[in-house]
Write a protein that holds these residues in place. Structure first.
Motif, PDB file in Angstrom:
ATOM      1  N   SER A  81       0.817  -1.211   0.000  1.00 60.84           N
ATOM      2  CA  SER A  81       0.000   0.000   0.000  1.00 60.84           C
ATOM      3  C   SER A  81       0.853   1.264   0.000  1.00 60.84           C
ATOM      4  N   ILE A  85       1.013   3.866  -3.196  1.00 63.78           N
ATOM      5  CA  ILE A  85       0.577   5.262  -3.114  1.00 63.78           C
ATOM      6  C   ILE A  85       1.524   6.159  -3.893  1.00 63.78           C
ATOM      7  N   GLU A  86       2.806   5.805  -3.871  1.00 67.06           N
ATOM      8  CA  GLU A  86       3.825   6.610  -4.553  1.00 67.06           C
ATOM      9  C   GLU A  86       4.044   6.174  -6.000  1.00 67.06           C
ATOM     10  N   ASP A 244      -2.104   1.753   6.150  1.00 68.86           N
ATOM     11  CA  ASP A 244      -1.782   2.311   4.836  1.00 68.86           C
ATOM     12  C   ASP A 244      -2.710   1.782   3.744  1.00 68.86           C
ATOM     13  N   TRP A 248      -4.330   3.890   0.644  1.00 64.35           N
ATOM     14  CA  TRP A 248      -4.124   3.464  -0.745  1.00 64.35           C
ATOM     15  C   TRP A 248      -5.433   3.305  -1.499  1.00 64.35           C
ATOM     16  N   ARG A 251      -6.659   7.138  -2.846  1.00 67.63           N
ATOM     17  CA  ARG A 251      -5.542   8.087  -2.793  1.00 67.63           C
ATOM     18  C   ARG A 251      -5.983   9.546  -2.944  1.00 67.63           C
ATOM     19  N   TYR A 254      -6.961  10.771   0.351  1.00 67.73           N
ATOM     20  CA  TYR A 254      -5.788  10.890   1.226  1.00 67.73           C
ATOM     21  C   TYR A 254      -5.094  12.228   0.993  1.00 67.73           C
ATOM     22  N   TYR A 255      -4.848  12.562  -0.265  1.00 68.42           N
ATOM     23  CA  TYR A 255      -4.175  13.823  -0.571  1.00 68.42           C
ATOM     24  C   TYR A 255      -5.068  15.022  -0.224  1.00 68.42           C
TER      25      TYR A 255
END
Length: 364
Positions: A81, A85-86, A244, A248, A251, A254-255
């Protein structure tokens, strides 16, 4: 229910012991960094639900034989996860295969290295889970493990010397990073212990990401630090939670949750509510997995003795141990080692691999 006072003025009896410690006491740390947040009814309700779920899980896992299975599953989910995400393209099953040292279909060296780094970082955190005071060097070491050989810019294990931009967010100037991180570490080592780990881990996560102290790899490192906080506060003592995964799965949210704090003048309330939602969902999923494992294995349970728990932890961290290493690690005789090993072998938790002369015991 909860008070709307910034800093957390507790005005209602809570099921969470960390909340009870701060009843009617204003959180006002005597240092430059002071997280601002309100304890809303929604946040308090989630923290109490999390406390109840955690106690249910703890009561179950001290007696069951499938802790290692949950730990292995959690490590894979966290590694997948947080790297995904990256932008890491590896699937969960491919991440599981990497952990088991299996050959993967053609994939980029960088993608594999990111995942392997994350597994190494998790092992490092597990080894240092009880460390009470963390300093700059601890962050440098974690970042070196996490970002080694996968940095797009800058140097792993040192604070950034360049200006960076993360979407709409412009982190502090390089010259300000060390001082801001010192303040965060001081808060983490002192004032954070007065808060529930549900809150302190989320605050640490946000503040680290906002400072963005490294040139690259901040997302993975910040999420790992939040996990470290849960470990060292004894919140996830068995290391079976994977928060996490929640980040994920959505996303964009999350941001958005990170950016909303900045839009609201560093008011962390909405971020704490979002993280509490994620942790509650994570614990609910862990409980469901426990129920599934319990059903699959029937009513047979193994009451793990302290030496057996110690051995399972040693195997989880080191990967495999010889009979001699087990005896020395546990401080027991050859017979004592076999008394510890045999119930674990019979329960299918561990297995012996290799030759008769050079065999080793590993988690199954």
């Amino acid at each position: 229910m909860g008070s709307g006072t910034y800093g957390g003025c507790w005005c209602a009896k809570s099921l969470d012991p960390w909340l009870d410690r701060r009843l009617t006491h204003l959180y006002d740390p005597p240092m430059s960094y002071q997280p601002r947040f309100a304890i809303t009814p929604a946040l308090l309700s989630r923290v109490e639900a999390i406390a109840a779920l955690r106690e249910r899980i703890r009561s179950a896992t001290v007696q069951v034989a499938w802790i290692p299975s949950l730990q292995k599953d959690s490590r894979a989910r966290n590694a997948h996860s947080s790297t995904a995400i990256e932008g890491n393209p590896l699937t969960l099953e491919e991440v599981r295969a990497l952990e088991d040292n299996q050959e993967l279909v053609p994939s980029s060296t960088r993608a594999r290295r990111e995942v392997l780094n994350y597994f190494a970082a998790l092992r490092h955190i597990e080894k240092n889970a009880t460390k009470k005071r963390l300093v700059h060097e601890d962050l440098f070491r974690l970042h070196s493990i996490m970002a080694g050989q996968v940095m797009d810019q800058g140097e792993a294990g040192t604070y950034r010397k360049i200006r960076v931009r993360v979407g709409p967010h412009v982190p502090p100037l390089p010259d300000e990073v060390s001082g801001l991180m010192f303040e965060l570490l001081e808060w983490w080592n002192t004032e954070s212990v007065a808060l529930s780990p549900v809150l302190s881990s989320a605050i640490l996560h946000y503040r680290f990401e906002n400072i963005h102290p490294f040139a690259d790899g901040n997302g993975r490192t910040g999420r790992a630090l939040a996990l470290w906080e849960l470990y060292r506060r004894g919140f996830d003592s068995n290391h079976i939670f994977s928060v996490d995964e929640f980040f994920w799965e959505d996303r964009p949210r999350y941001y958005t949750a990170l950016q909303e704090v900045r839009i609201n003048g560093d008011d962390l309330t909405s971020w704490l509510e979002y993280n509490a939602e994620g942790l509650q969902l994570t614990l609910e999923r862990v409980w469901q997995r426990i129920q599934q494992l319990n059903a699959a294995k029937g009513d047979a349970k193994l009451v793990l003795r302290p030496k057996q728990e110690q051995l399972l932890n040693m195997l989880r961290i080191r990967g495999g141990l010889s009979p001699r290493e087990i005896r020395e690690g546990l401080g027991v005789s050859k017979q004592g080692a076999m008394d510890t090993l045999n119930p674990l072998l019979e329960a299918g938790l561990i297995e012996r691999v290799g030759t008769l002369k050079n065999g080793r015991y590993v988690l199954k």
